[in-house]
Design a protein around this motif. Sequence first.
Motif, PDB file in Angstrom:
ATOM      1  N   ASN A  29       0.829  -1.215   0.000  1.00 21.03           N
ATOM      2  CA  ASN A  29       0.000   0.000   0.000  1.00 21.03           C
ATOM      3  C   ASN A  29       0.860   1.260   0.000  1.00 21.03           C
ATOM      4  O   ASN A  29       0.521   2.257  -0.609  1.00 21.03           O
ATOM      5  N   ILE A  30       1.979   1.137   0.744  1.00 16.93           N
ATOM      6  CA  ILE A  30       2.864   2.301   0.841  1.00 16.93           C
ATOM      7  C   ILE A  30       3.315   2.730  -0.551  1.00 16.93           C
ATOM      8  O   ILE A  30       3.242   3.920  -0.913  1.00 16.93           O
ATOM      9  N   TRP A  31       3.720   1.815  -1.352  1.00 13.15           N
ATOM     10  CA  TRP A  31       4.309   2.144  -2.648  1.00 13.15           C
ATOM     11  C   TRP A  31       3.280   2.244  -3.754  1.00 13.15           C
ATOM     12  O   TRP A  31       3.591   2.745  -4.842  1.00 13.15           O
ATOM     13  N   ARG A  32       2.059   1.898  -3.388  1.00 13.44           N
ATOM     14  CA  ARG A  32       0.993   2.189  -4.354  1.00 13.44           C
ATOM     15  C   ARG A  32       0.673   3.666  -4.350  1.00 13.44           C
ATOM     16  O   ARG A  32       0.286   4.249  -5.346  1.00 13.44           O
ATOM     17  N   HIS A  33       0.804   4.288  -3.161  1.00 12.30           N
ATOM     18  CA  HIS A  33       0.547   5.729  -3.052  1.00 12.30           C
ATOM     19  C   HIS A  33       1.877   6.451  -2.875  1.00 12.30           C
ATOM     20  O   HIS A  33       2.207   6.993  -1.814  1.00 12.30           O
ATOM     21  N   ARG A  34       2.610   6.396  -3.966  1.00 12.74           N
ATOM     22  CA  ARG A  34       4.009   6.824  -3.880  1.00 12.74           C
ATOM     23  C   ARG A  34       4.177   8.277  -3.423  1.00 12.74           C
ATOM     24  O   ARG A  34       4.970   8.591  -2.546  1.00 12.74           O
ATOM     25  N   ARG A  35       3.345   9.121  -4.024  1.00 16.18           N
ATOM     26  CA  ARG A  35       3.536  10.544  -3.728  1.00 16.18           C
ATOM     27  C   ARG A  35       3.252  10.839  -2.265  1.00 16.18           C
ATOM     28  O   ARG A  35       3.959  11.564  -1.587  1.00 16.18           O
ATOM     29  N   ARG A  36       2.173  10.228  -1.788  1.00 23.01           N
ATOM     30  CA  ARG A  36       1.775  10.418  -0.399  1.00 23.01           C
ATOM     31  C   ARG A  36       2.857   9.870   0.530  1.00 23.01           C
ATOM     32  O   ARG A  36       3.190  10.458   1.560  1.00 23.01           O
ATOM     33  N   THR A  37       3.380   8.746   0.188  1.00 20.81           N
ATOM     34  CA  THR A  37       4.408   8.090   1.000  1.00 20.81           C
ATOM     35  C   THR A  37       5.676   8.929   1.049  1.00 20.81           C
ATOM     36  O   THR A  37       6.277   9.135   2.109  1.00 20.81           O
ATOM     37  N   VAL A  38       6.068   9.418  -0.132  1.00 25.47           N
ATOM     38  CA  VAL A  38       7.289  10.233  -0.167  1.00 25.47           C
ATOM     39  C   VAL A  38       7.119  11.490   0.673  1.00 25.47           C
ATOM     40  O   VAL A  38       8.024  11.920   1.386  1.00 25.47           O
ATOM     41  N   LEU A  39       5.910  12.088   0.618  1.00 20.40           N
ATOM     42  CA  LEU A  39       5.630  13.287   1.417  1.00 20.40           C
ATOM     43  C   LEU A  39       5.786  13.010   2.903  1.00 20.40           C
ATOM     44  O   LEU A  39       6.406  13.793   3.645  1.00 20.40           O
ATOM     45  N   LEU A  40       5.222  11.878   3.335  1.00 18.69           N
ATOM     46  CA  LEU A  40       5.306  11.523   4.755  1.00 18.69           C
ATOM     47  C   LEU A  40       6.759  11.215   5.152  1.00 18.69           C
ATOM     48  O   LEU A  40       7.232  11.629   6.223  1.00 18.69           O
ATOM     49  N   ILE A  41       7.453  10.487   4.262  1.00 15.32           N
ATOM     50  CA  ILE A  41       8.870  10.197   4.546  1.00 15.32           C
ATOM     51  C   ILE A  41       9.673  11.488   4.690  1.00 15.32           C
ATOM     52  O   ILE A  41      10.493  11.635   5.599  1.00 15.32           O
ATOM     53  N   LEU A  42       9.413  12.423   3.782  1.00 14.45           N
ATOM     54  CA  LEU A  42      10.140  13.694   3.847  1.00 14.45           C
ATOM     55  C   LEU A  42       9.841  14.448   5.138  1.00 14.45           C
ATOM     56  O   LEU A  42      10.745  15.026   5.757  1.00 14.45           O
ATOM     57  N   ALA A  43       8.576  14.422   5.540  1.00  7.87           N
ATOM     58  CA  ALA A  43       8.215  15.122   6.781  1.00  7.87           C
ATOM     59  C   ALA A  43       8.934  14.510   7.973  1.00  7.87           C
ATOM     60  O   ALA A  43       9.495  15.222   8.816  1.00  7.87           O
ATOM     61  N   VAL A  44       8.935  13.186   8.025  1.00  6.64           N
ATOM     62  CA  VAL A  44       9.600  12.507   9.143  1.00  6.64           C
ATOM     63  C   VAL A  44      11.107  12.722   9.069  1.00  6.64           C
ATOM     64  O   VAL A  44      11.767  12.997  10.075  1.00  6.64           O
ATOM     65  N   ALA A  45      11.654  12.614   7.862  1.00  6.60           N
ATOM     66  CA  ALA A  45      13.109  12.780   7.701  1.00  6.60           C
ATOM     67  C   ALA A  45      13.528  14.184   8.117  1.00  6.60           C
ATOM     68  O   ALA A  45      14.544  14.378   8.787  1.00  6.60           O
ATOM     69  N   TYR A  46      12.724  15.177   7.741  1.00  7.44           N
ATOM     70  CA  TYR A  46      13.058  16.546   8.118  1.00  7.44           C
ATOM     71  C   TYR A  46      13.037  16.715   9.633  1.00  7.44           C
ATOM     72  O   TYR A  46      13.938  17.339  10.210  1.00  7.44           O
ATOM     73  N   ALA A  47      11.997  16.160  10.271  1.00  5.71           N
ATOM     74  CA  ALA A  47      11.912  16.268  11.726  1.00  5.71           C
ATOM     75  C   ALA A  47      13.119  15.607  12.391  1.00  5.71           C
ATOM     76  O   ALA A  47      13.716  16.156  13.314  1.00  5.71           O
ATOM     77  N   ALA A  48      13.505  14.433  11.923  1.00  2.13           N
ATOM     78  CA  ALA A  48      14.655  13.732  12.504  1.00  2.13           C
ATOM     79  C   ALA A  48      15.940  14.501  12.229  1.00  2.13           C
ATOM     80  O   ALA A  48      16.772  14.704  13.127  1.00  2.13           O
ATOM     81  N   PHE A  49      16.124  14.946  10.989  1.00  3.67           N
ATOM     82  CA  PHE A  49      17.336  15.692  10.615  1.00  3.67           C
ATOM     83  C   PHE A  49      17.460  16.959  11.445  1.00  3.67           C
ATOM     84  O   PHE A  49      18.519  17.259  12.001  1.00  3.67           O
TER      85      PHE A  49
ATOM     86  N   CYS B 137       6.035   1.799   9.061  1.00  3.63           N
ATOM     87  CA  CYS B 137       7.078   1.576   8.039  1.00  3.63           C
ATOM     88  C   CYS B 137       7.538   2.885   7.430  1.00  3.63           C
ATOM     89  O   CYS B 137       8.735   3.135   7.255  1.00  3.63           O
ATOM     90  N   THR B 138       6.572   3.726   7.097  1.00  5.13           N
ATOM     91  CA  THR B 138       6.931   4.997   6.455  1.00  5.13           C
ATOM     92  C   THR B 138       7.777   5.857   7.376  1.00  5.13           C
ATOM     93  O   THR B 138       8.785   6.427   6.970  1.00  5.13           O
ATOM     94  N   THR B 139       7.352   5.963   8.634  1.00  4.13           N
ATOM     95  CA  THR B 139       8.121   6.805   9.554  1.00  4.13           C
ATOM     96  C   THR B 139       9.485   6.187   9.850  1.00  4.13           C
ATOM     97  O   THR B 139      10.458   6.915  10.058  1.00  4.13           O
ATOM     98  N   ALA B 140       9.563   4.863   9.873  1.00  2.00           N
ATOM     99  CA  ALA B 140      10.865   4.225  10.101  1.00  2.00           C
ATOM    100  C   ALA B 140      11.834   4.588   8.986  1.00  2.00           C
ATOM    101  O   ALA B 140      13.004   4.902   9.234  1.00  2.00           O
ATOM    102  N   ILE B 141      11.354   4.561   7.757  1.00  2.00           N
ATOM    103  CA  ILE B 141      12.207   4.934   6.628  1.00  2.00           C
ATOM    104  C   ILE B 141      12.620   6.398   6.753  1.00  2.00           C
ATOM    105  O   ILE B 141      13.800   6.751   6.603  1.00  2.00           O
ATOM    106  N   GLY B 142      11.640   7.239   7.034  1.00  5.49           N
ATOM    107  CA  GLY B 142      11.940   8.663   7.169  1.00  5.49           C
ATOM    108  C   GLY B 142      12.899   8.929   8.315  1.00  5.49           C
ATOM    109  O   GLY B 142      13.810   9.756   8.225  1.00  5.49           O
ATOM    110  N   TRP B 143      12.711   8.209   9.403  1.00 10.08           N
ATOM    111  CA  TRP B 143      13.572   8.370  10.575  1.00 10.08           C
ATOM    112  C   TRP B 143      15.015   8.017  10.239  1.00 10.08           C
ATOM    113  O   TRP B 143      15.941   8.747  10.572  1.00 10.08           O
ATOM    114  N   ALA B 144      15.190   6.889   9.553  1.00  5.99           N
ATOM    115  CA  ALA B 144      16.535   6.446   9.185  1.00  5.99           C
ATOM    116  C   ALA B 144      17.200   7.442   8.242  1.00  5.99           C
ATOM    117  O   ALA B 144      18.384   7.793   8.408  1.00  5.99           O
ATOM    118  N   ILE B 145      16.427   7.921   7.271  1.00  6.56           N
ATOM    119  CA  ILE B 145      16.997   8.892   6.325  1.00  6.56           C
ATOM    120  C   ILE B 145      17.356  10.184   7.048  1.00  6.56           C
ATOM    121  O   ILE B 145      18.430  10.767   6.835  1.00  6.56           O
TER     122      ILE B 145
END
Lengths: 405, 249
Positions: free
Chosen positions: A15-35, A319-327
Amino acid sequence: MTGTRVTLFRLAWRNIWRHRRRTVLLILAVAYAAFASVFFWGLNDGIIASVLTSQARFSSAPVLVTTTAYRDDPDPAHALPDLAVAVAVRRLPQVRATAPRLEFPALLRSAYTAQSVAARGVLPAEESAVSAVPAHVVAGRMIRGPGELVLGRGLAERLDVRVGERAVLDTASLAGPQAAGLVVVGLVATPSPAVNDGAVLLHLDDARRLTGVATATGIAVDVPRGTEDTAARAIQRILPDGLHASGLSELLGPLKAGLDARRASSIPIAVIFAVVAAAAVTSTAVVSVIERTREFGMIAAVGLAPARLARMVVLEVACTTAIGWAIGLAAGYAALIPLSRVNALGRLFGAVTASFGFPEELYAAVHPVYALYATMTILVAVLLAMAFPARRVRRLQPAAAMRME
Amino acid sequence: MRTTRWWLWLIATLVAVASAPVHAAPDPGALLRAIEDNLRGGSGRATVTLTVARPDRQTEYVLAIWTDGQDRSLVLVKAPARDAGQAFLRVADNLWIYNPRIKRTLRLPPGGRGDSFLGSDISHSDLSGRDAERDYTPRVVRDDATAVVLELTPRPGAPTPSGKVLLTAAPRTFAPLEWVFYDQRGQAVKRITFSTHTKLGERAFPTRTVVEDLTRPGYRTTAVYTDIRFGTPVPDACFTLRALEQGCE
């Protein structure tokens, strides 16, 4: 059961990769917060450490070896019994250089006025290895031999004494009242106001003659930046009784306490920041669930129980936040590590920060605990992100959900 | 015969020239010593009326001074009443002050010798001691029938921030007439004028001293010596901390 969990996980992952744009947005938000969390603390701690290290090299020393009596009462009468300990200290692997110092209170007189000062007798060649002051001569030159004096520029202005003129240093110590006329050969200007307004450097021989002390009041030790306290403990282990090695925490105790208080005052700012970051992550996750209400209605209609549907949504967010967190962590540390080794910040902002008393050299700090701070921020966000959408999904009415636009 | 006479005249001339008295160059150190001898007056005691003038006020002190003519002196303030009882003791480079209000003796820092005495334009060094001989190298600028002028430049390492001192004294007697202190930029900062000299044995002692701060118009201090009893030894007990509190009569 295990098979069900794996199926749910694979469903969520798909499901995550079916909604790629949405997923990337969430990953970016999480990655930014972690960074941002990692970078904020790395910069904050790095500036504090840079101020301490810089101050040590201007007003004190990275590590200073004195007698215990001198540490408690900085009087020339409590000078070192001899300088043989410097040889043993220099043999330690973390010690880069040592330099003797004789510090004493004095009265500095010009033709117009006088001021109490803390004078420091040094050996010019060795002092440059343990102090940043000799590199900041802005007029004239550093002392080369007896009979010469270097003053802080602010002090010289207050006394109205210029390079090439004589000033008189009066003191009273083991040798009784003594005075000497010394020629001012240089003026220093540093990022430290205390040094600019109070630095008095003279040759060790002059200091010995004036005070009657045959050795020195301390041995300044140069060690790599950031290892001052550790090196002080290592040096202490080889010192005989009666001698003490002081690291930054002792030498700059009041300053360190002030900076630690400042660090503590950054916590509310960091919390506010973390809440904002968490809200950004949560809102992104919530929106993505709301937009998929019809999809969830169809999944529920074909037989997936609401509880498991909710679990699937939770797995998606996790899963999405874990990816974003790691990035985000990787990006944060990737930014901090070079800034902790190269003085890029000092070069970029030096002209501005110097006016606020900041040092010329600014380095970031790198510490594993920043990952924990970032994780806590993300965790709060994820818990909120899981709670609201999961509840919404659990209460879903498939028929009504499928009719939603 | 003529040739012999010619040779004789030549020998006589040469002998006369060789034996003529040679004017020795004056020894600047000896001149300075002689001037300081006159200035310090030797051991003894005196009463000094010190008048401190400022643009807006004037204050007068009466002091009793004991000195050994070298580097020891005791000064007691007799008047005005609010300052009476204060005492200053100098022994070499050590300086103490006694405050009768708190009944405490304080030791001044080494640089206190150059400090203002009782807020006047006179420093403790001006009152006693032979700092000029110790801290300066003299050079004769002029030595003729009208005046002796010495230029004093600080010795290397001398504890003085002055650039130079020009000292004027009377010829033959070497009575001090004027001292002008210059800073290191060549500007005159202080002038001390000596007058009304009185004969004390071999010395020509100035009983009137005027100190002017040349950087501040209207700042002047006048010291007039009376009841002078120099040339008599002063007991060592007068130069002790006890004497600060109890005096030296």
